[in-house]
Design a protein around this motif. Sequence first.
Motif, PDB file in Angstrom:
ATOM      1  N   GLU A 108      56.114 104.171   8.744  1.00 42.35           N
ATOM      2  CA  GLU A 108      56.720 103.129   7.905  1.00 42.35           C
ATOM      3  C   GLU A 108      55.823 101.919   7.659  1.00 42.35           C
ATOM      4  OE1 GLU A 108      61.228 102.660   7.964  1.00 42.35           O
ATOM      5  OE2 GLU A 108      60.788 103.015  10.065  1.00 42.35           O
ATOM      6  N   SER A 109      54.977 101.578   8.650  1.00 37.77           N
ATOM      7  CA  SER A 109      54.249 100.308   8.513  1.00 37.77           C
ATOM      8  C   SER A 109      52.787 100.500   8.106  1.00 37.77           C
ATOM      9  CB  SER A 109      54.318  99.544   9.831  1.00 37.77           C
ATOM     10  OG  SER A 109      53.855 100.372  10.862  1.00 37.77           O
ATOM     11  N   ARG A 130      60.167 109.388   2.372  1.00 37.78           N
ATOM     12  CA  ARG A 130      60.147 108.423   3.483  1.00 37.78           C
ATOM     13  C   ARG A 130      59.898 106.995   2.984  1.00 37.78           C
ATOM     14  NH1 ARG A 130      56.616 111.491   8.210  1.00 37.78           N
ATOM     15  NH2 ARG A 130      57.817 113.423   8.217  1.00 37.78           N
ATOM     16  N   ALA A 131      60.437 106.041   3.718  1.00 32.37           N
ATOM     17  CA  ALA A 131      60.332 104.637   3.322  1.00 32.37           C
ATOM     18  C   ALA A 131      59.166 103.926   3.991  1.00 32.37           C
ATOM     19  CB  ALA A 131      61.622 103.926   3.712  1.00 32.37           C
ATOM     20  N   VAL A 132      58.822 102.740   3.449  1.00 30.60           N
ATOM     21  CA  VAL A 132      57.870 101.843   4.107  1.00 30.60           C
ATOM     22  C   VAL A 132      58.645 100.594   4.537  1.00 30.60           C
ATOM     23  CG1 VAL A 132      55.917 102.634   2.714  1.00 30.60           C
ATOM     24  CG2 VAL A 132      57.243 100.675   1.932  1.00 30.60           C
ATOM     25  N   ASP A 133      58.080  99.815   5.474  1.00 29.80           N
ATOM     26  CA  ASP A 133      58.809  98.624   5.910  1.00 29.80           C
ATOM     27  C   ASP A 133      58.250  97.339   5.286  1.00 29.80           C
ATOM     28  OD1 ASP A 133      56.445  98.226   7.259  1.00 29.80           O
ATOM     29  OD2 ASP A 133      57.303  98.340   9.277  1.00 29.80           O
ATOM     30  N   ASP A 147      69.269 109.513   3.254  1.00 29.18           N
ATOM     31  CA  ASP A 147      69.684 108.449   4.164  1.00 29.18           C
ATOM     32  C   ASP A 147      69.577 109.003   5.582  1.00 29.18           C
ATOM     33  OD1 ASP A 147      71.023 106.665   5.791  1.00 29.18           O
ATOM     34  OD2 ASP A 147      72.597 106.242   4.327  1.00 29.18           O
ATOM     35  N   SER A 181      57.671 107.160  12.065  1.00 27.83           N
ATOM     36  CA  SER A 181      58.088 107.617  10.731  1.00 27.83           C
ATOM     37  C   SER A 181      59.538 107.212  10.494  1.00 27.83           C
ATOM     38  CB  SER A 181      57.949 109.138  10.608  1.00 27.83           C
ATOM     39  OG  SER A 181      58.914 109.802  11.409  1.00 27.83           O
ATOM     40  N   ALA A 182      59.881 107.018   9.232  1.00 22.87           N
ATOM     41  CA  ALA A 182      61.244 106.632   8.891  1.00 22.87           C
ATOM     42  C   ALA A 182      62.281 107.639   9.399  1.00 22.87           C
ATOM     43  CB  ALA A 182      61.359 106.439   7.378  1.00 22.87           C
ATOM     44  N   ASN A 185      62.659 107.195  13.258  1.00 19.88           N
ATOM     45  CA  ASN A 185      63.326 105.928  13.603  1.00 19.88           C
ATOM     46  C   ASN A 185      64.807 105.978  13.255  1.00 19.88           C
ATOM     47  OD1 ASN A 185      60.850 104.905  14.373  1.00 19.88           O
ATOM     48  ND2 ASN A 185      60.486 103.807  12.454  1.00 19.88           N
ATOM     49  N   ASP A 186      65.095 106.450  12.059  1.00 23.52           N
ATOM     50  CA  ASP A 186      66.466 106.357  11.560  1.00 23.52           C
ATOM     51  C   ASP A 186      67.387 107.427  12.153  1.00 23.52           C
ATOM     52  OD1 ASP A 186      65.396 104.348  10.084  1.00 23.52           O
ATOM     53  OD2 ASP A 186      65.630 105.318   8.135  1.00 23.52           O
ATOM     54  N   ARG A 309      66.882 102.389  -5.402  1.00 28.66           N
ATOM     55  CA  ARG A 309      67.081 103.403  -4.367  1.00 28.66           C
ATOM     56  C   ARG A 309      67.786 104.601  -4.987  1.00 28.66           C
ATOM     57  NH1 ARG A 309      66.691 106.637  -0.722  1.00 28.66           N
ATOM     58  NH2 ARG A 309      67.507 106.465   1.400  1.00 28.66           N
TER      59      ARG A 309
END
Length: 331
Positions: A108-109, A130-133, A147, A181-182, A185-186, A309
């Motif tokens: 993510e980062s 996948r998302a970034v922060d 999600d 990774s997103a 974490n999620d 999104r």
Amino acid sequence: MIVFKRMSALLLAGVTIMAAAGCGSGGGDTTASAGGADDGKITMGFAQVGAESGWRTANTKSIQESAKAAGIELKFSDAQQKQENQIKAIRSYIQQKVDVIAFSPVVESGWDNVLKEAQTAKIPVILTDRAVDSADTSLYKTFLGSDFVEEGRKAGKWLVEEYKDSTDTVNIVELQGTTGSAPANDRKAGFAEVIGAESKFKVIASQTGDFTRAKGKEVMEAFLKSNPDIDVLYAHNDDMGLGAIEAIEGAGKVPGKDIKIITVDAVKDGMQALADGKINFIVECSPILGPQLMDLAKKVVAGEQVPARVLTEETTFTPEQAKAALPTRPY
Ligand code: GYE
């Protein structure tokens, strides 16, 4: 009435125009290429995570096939699960002046610099899967994907229901996805949120298996050695769960019975293990992101507004549902 009046007016006008144009094209279906929209093909640079799982293979196939179908020229790279490789690939797409960059960030980062470079070069970026922060959300146009927190919650809810009549402690081991990774974490957070409401659920070990079968097996072997009393395995993807099944069988235990197994993804091999009773529950995560991605890419390149999104629609599977779904499962 109004319709009728307008139609006769149009007919009249049509006669006039056709006369003036010397009876041209007639049909009127040829406007699709008007406005030069097809001038210059769209080129997309896609920086993929790797080929770590069945999910990823299906995702890559979906992206490649959809690009072809959409007439988008695809430059594709595989980063072998390494962020530095993805950053290199993105920089090369910037240099090649592609029209749009899409990527599935391995972690993510750490993306701000390269995303700023793309922004300076005026190349729109679409996050896929996948998302970034990054705090600055103007660095990308949209994020298309699942999600993952909700997926973790679904896994937790099944467990709560499964043990609703038991007061005994439930010892859980967790195979996490790629660290940072997103989805790792999620999926961890969503699961913890749900099971945390009941003190009988204890996560006695939680470690990364990097989303691969080999690592899933290796880490599960270690879990089994140090914990004689494992009731449940929660694996963040099917592949790690499948590797763990080998470890469980190797230790003389019966997967799905001695140790209940929950995984995420619902790729064919996972679904087969579920149908065979070796996995007890799978939370679906769809890898078929290609068609939506190409659609978003066309809009973004055309300068159209897109939602910030875009969520993927997903379900869950029990063994019976897996049996029913398997014959037509495309991946
Ligand atoms: O669940 C896993 C893959 O990012 C959703 O990555 C994806 C995950 C998927 O390796 O199998």
